[in-house]
Design a protein around this motif. Sequence first.
Motif, short mmCIF file in Angstrom:
data_model
loop_
_atom_site.label_atom_id
_atom_site.label_comp_id
_atom_site.label_asym_id
_atom_site.label_seq_id
_atom_site.Cartn_x
_atom_site.Cartn_y
_atom_site.Cartn_z
N ILE A 133 -62.27 34.21 23.28
CA ILE A 133 -61.81 35.44 23.94
C ILE A 133 -63.05 36.15 24.50
CG2 ILE A 133 -61.97 37.07 22.01
CD1 ILE A 133 -58.76 36.92 23.90
N VAL A 134 -62.93 36.73 25.68
CA VAL A 134 -64.05 37.47 26.26
C VAL A 134 -63.57 38.88 26.57
CG1 VAL A 134 -63.59 36.73 28.64
CG2 VAL A 134 -65.90 37.43 27.97
N SER A 135 -64.37 39.86 26.18
CA SER A 135 -64.01 41.26 26.37
C SER A 135 -64.99 41.93 27.32
CB SER A 135 -64.03 42.00 25.03
OG SER A 135 -65.37 42.08 24.54
N ARG A 136 -64.68 43.16 27.70
CA ARG A 136 -65.60 43.92 28.53
C ARG A 136 -66.95 44.07 27.85
NH1 ARG A 136 -61.56 48.88 30.40
NH2 ARG A 136 -60.25 47.66 31.82
N GLY A 137 -66.91 44.32 26.53
CA GLY A 137 -68.15 44.45 25.79
C GLY A 137 -68.99 43.19 25.81
N ASP A 138 -68.34 42.04 25.76
CA ASP A 138 -69.06 40.76 25.83
C ASP A 138 -69.80 40.63 27.14
OD1 ASP A 138 -68.16 39.91 23.31
OD2 ASP A 138 -66.33 39.08 24.17
N LEU A 139 -69.14 41.02 28.23
CA LEU A 139 -69.76 40.91 29.55
C LEU A 139 -70.96 41.85 29.68
CD1 LEU A 139 -66.63 40.70 31.87
CD2 LEU A 139 -67.96 38.84 30.89
N LEU A 140 -70.93 42.97 28.97
CA LEU A 140 -72.04 43.92 29.04
C LEU A 140 -73.24 43.47 28.21
CD1 LEU A 140 -70.13 47.32 28.82
CD2 LEU A 140 -71.27 46.34 30.82
N ARG A 141 -73.04 42.52 27.30
CA ARG A 141 -74.14 42.05 26.46
C ARG A 141 -75.28 41.47 27.28
NH1 ARG A 141 -71.33 37.88 22.76
NH2 ARG A 141 -73.48 37.11 22.66
N VAL A 142 -74.98 40.97 28.47
CA VAL A 142 -76.01 40.36 29.30
C VAL A 142 -77.10 41.37 29.66
CG1 VAL A 142 -74.94 40.80 31.54
CG2 VAL A 142 -76.35 38.77 31.23
N PHE A 143 -76.76 42.67 29.66
CA PHE A 143 -77.75 43.68 30.03
C PHE A 143 -78.71 44.00 28.88
CE2 PHE A 143 -74.36 44.44 33.12
CZ PHE A 143 -75.11 44.33 34.28
#
Length: 232
Positions: A133-143
């Motif tokens: 599962i991928v969440s908005r928070g996961d996508l922000l981890r890249v920063f």
Amino acid sequence: MYGSACTVSGVMTRSVVALAAGAGFKEIVRTLRTQGISALPVLDPDNRVVGVVSEADLLRKEEFRDSDEAAHTRTGPVAGREKARAGTVTELMTSPAVTVDPDAPLAAAARLMARRGVKRLPVVDADGVLQGIVSRGDLLRVFLRPDQEIADEVRHRVVGGRFPDGIGPVRVQVNEGVVTLAGPVRDVSVVLLAERLVRSVEGVVDVRCELTGPRHRPVPEPGLAAEQPTGT
């Protein structure tokens, strides 16, 4: 997980709480509250994602409660009124589910979330089997990527591969994800391309471009060439 080809599989959560297609209403509520999440994927016996059930789906039962006198005259989507009478996850879930491929770029997943108005996406393989599962928070981890890693990628994959002089004359500095490119370049036509490529690097917050073109010596006007002094 980093690099320009960073994909959903690099940031997704692999241990996923899901519901079987036959789960009942109270089981759904208990699972959502216990896990502290707002939506769950629904799986068939082969672990394929067949839908997603959310708190919004469950709240239809309150919205159209029979004891509410206004509910008898309230207008609304037929699907909403049907969900208000539902007792199982199969009747409540939204199907088909909005899913994403594990090899999808993070930018594609972010656009899909925004377009469909969802906070998380089940990640499925080519057969529809749940992988994570991928969440908005996961996508922000890249920063949270370290500045040094960003700088190394910019130097070797962007600047070193695009500028004729290699990485020598171009200085790359990264501070809190903000990349600064400085120095002279032979061909100013590559400056805009370089800036665009740097922005595509995972973890880059912004780009400050201080690149300059070559300095040209002034060309004297015809007939104004320096004259040699003559003796008297």
